[in-house]
Design a protein around this motif. Structure first.
Motif, PDB file in Angstrom:
ATOM      1  N   GLU A 135       0.829  -1.209   0.000  1.00  9.50           N
ATOM      2  CA  GLU A 135       0.000   0.000   0.000  1.00  9.50           C
ATOM      3  C   GLU A 135       0.861   1.256   0.000  1.00  9.50           C
ATOM      4  O   GLU A 135       0.578   2.228  -0.710  1.00  9.50           O
ATOM      5  CB  GLU A 135      -0.919  -0.010   1.220  1.00  9.50           C
ATOM      6  CG  GLU A 135      -1.848   1.187   1.279  1.00  9.50           C
ATOM      7  CD  GLU A 135      -2.774   1.151   2.479  1.00  9.50           C
ATOM      8  OE1 GLU A 135      -3.499   2.138   2.689  1.00  9.50           O
ATOM      9  OE2 GLU A 135      -2.773   0.135   3.212  1.00  9.50           O
TER      10      GLU A 135
ATOM     11  N   ALA B  97      -1.034   0.564  -8.537  1.00  9.96           N
ATOM     12  CA  ALA B  97      -1.031  -0.799  -8.003  1.00  9.96           C
ATOM     13  C   ALA B  97      -0.605  -1.803  -9.064  1.00  9.96           C
ATOM     14  O   ALA B  97       0.159  -2.736  -8.788  1.00  9.96           O
ATOM     15  CB  ALA B  97      -2.411  -1.160  -7.453  1.00  9.96           C
TER      16      ALA B  97
ATOM     17  N   THR C 206       2.537   1.984  -3.474  1.00  8.02           N
ATOM     18  CA  THR C 206       1.686   2.446  -4.574  1.00  8.02           C
ATOM     19  C   THR C 206       1.685   3.969  -4.671  1.00  8.02           C
ATOM     20  O   THR C 206       1.428   4.520  -5.752  1.00  8.02           O
ATOM     21  CB  THR C 206       0.243   1.942  -4.412  1.00  8.02           C
ATOM     22  OG1 THR C 206      -0.276   2.353  -3.141  1.00  8.02           O
ATOM     23  CG2 THR C 206       0.188   0.425  -4.506  1.00  8.02           C
TER      24      THR C 206
END
Length: 293
Positions: A167, A182, A170
């Protein structure tokens, strides 16, 4: 040489206790042992069969730790990607700060990258702008943007666990491209895992019905365990001395390739840079002297 035998499986289940511990055996540490010792849950025995048969190992076997794909990616792949982003953004911000420094051209030494990183880690971008005495909105925005990009890189580097790292990373990929951030990261991970793994990593898809997530044996880290503490049957796991149990055996050609690759990791000999430079120079001299009119 390419193996021409059956290739539909890499391992067979080996937990019935009929065969002694041998090279290529895969064992799983008991959950409480993993929790207390902070080790990967799986390992593969690499001690030679002849040493085991003749008891030359003195009751201690060597093994390489095995990571799930997710854990290997979190420990070895994503940190490298984050480091590359961090280094690039740190280099850019350091160059920008020294370029905009009003003291530039004096005897004052340029700011080091470590100082700039510490500045950004403190979260005070305003201090950098104040230090540089920036008034122009364009220059202030450039520093703020560069500092935020570096902050994102540091956040990704500090994240722990596959999900948190993914996360955080990204946010480092470009928006507005044909692929989402992503998907860009997925492509990067896919290339590093399926394109060409490092020489110290050996992929194994499965260790049997209970272990099908995909795994990486890390060959650079050889550890030791007492053979008497590895159960080769279910009944032996009842002993308090047991810390692991055998779950599978790596089949040919995979066990042969793993041990060959393990030897390559520690047998490789690097040559001096000067040697490489001499070779490049002599080849260049040869090419410069040929093909001329």
């Amino acid at each position: 040489m390419r193996w021409v035998g059956p290739a539909d499986e890499e391992c067979v289940v080996a937990d019935d206790g009929t065969v002694p511990l041998r090279q290529g055996d895969v064992f799983a540490f008991l959950p409480e042992y993993v929790a207390s010792h902070d080790v990967p849950a799986l390992g593969i025995v690499v001690t030679a069969d002849c040493d085991l048969a003749r008891n030359k190992h003195h009751g201690i076997v060597s093994y390489v730790p095995v990571y799930s794909i997710a854990d290997y990616t979190a420990d070895f792949v994503l940190p490298k990607i984050a480091e590359q982003f961090r280094d690039k953004r740190l280099q850019g911000l350091t160059a920008l700060v020294n370029q905009l420094d009003p003291r530039r051209g004096t005897n004052r030494r340029p700011l080091m990258a470590s100082a700039v990183e510490e500045w950004v880690r403190s979260g005070e971008t305003a201090e950098i702008i104040e230090y540089l005495r920036l008034e122009a909105p364009k220059e202030r925005a450039a520093v703020e943007t560069a500092a935020q990009e570096l902050r994102n890189g540091l956040r990704a580097l500090d994240a722990e666990g596959y999900v948190a790292q993914f996360e955080a990373l990204t946010h480092l990929y470009s928006r507005g491209a044909k692929k989402s951030p992503a998907q860009q990261l997925r492509d990067e991970i896919n290339g590093r895992l399926t394109g060409k793994l490092p020489g110290d990593a050996f992929f194994i898809s499965s260790f049997g019905p209970a272990y099908t997530a995909g795994y990486i044996a890390y060959l650079r880290l050889v550890r030791e365990a007492r053979s008497a503490q590895i159960a080769i049957s279910y009944h032996q796991t009842l002993s308090h001395a047991i810390v692991a149990r055998r779950v599978a055996h790596l089949l040919p050609p995979y066990v042969y390739r793993l041990t060959q690759q393990l030897a390559d990791v520690f047998a490789a000999i690097g040559l001096p840079t000067a040697y490489e430079e001499r070779r490049a120079r002599l080849v260049r001299d040869l090419l410069d002297d040929t093909g001329t009119e």
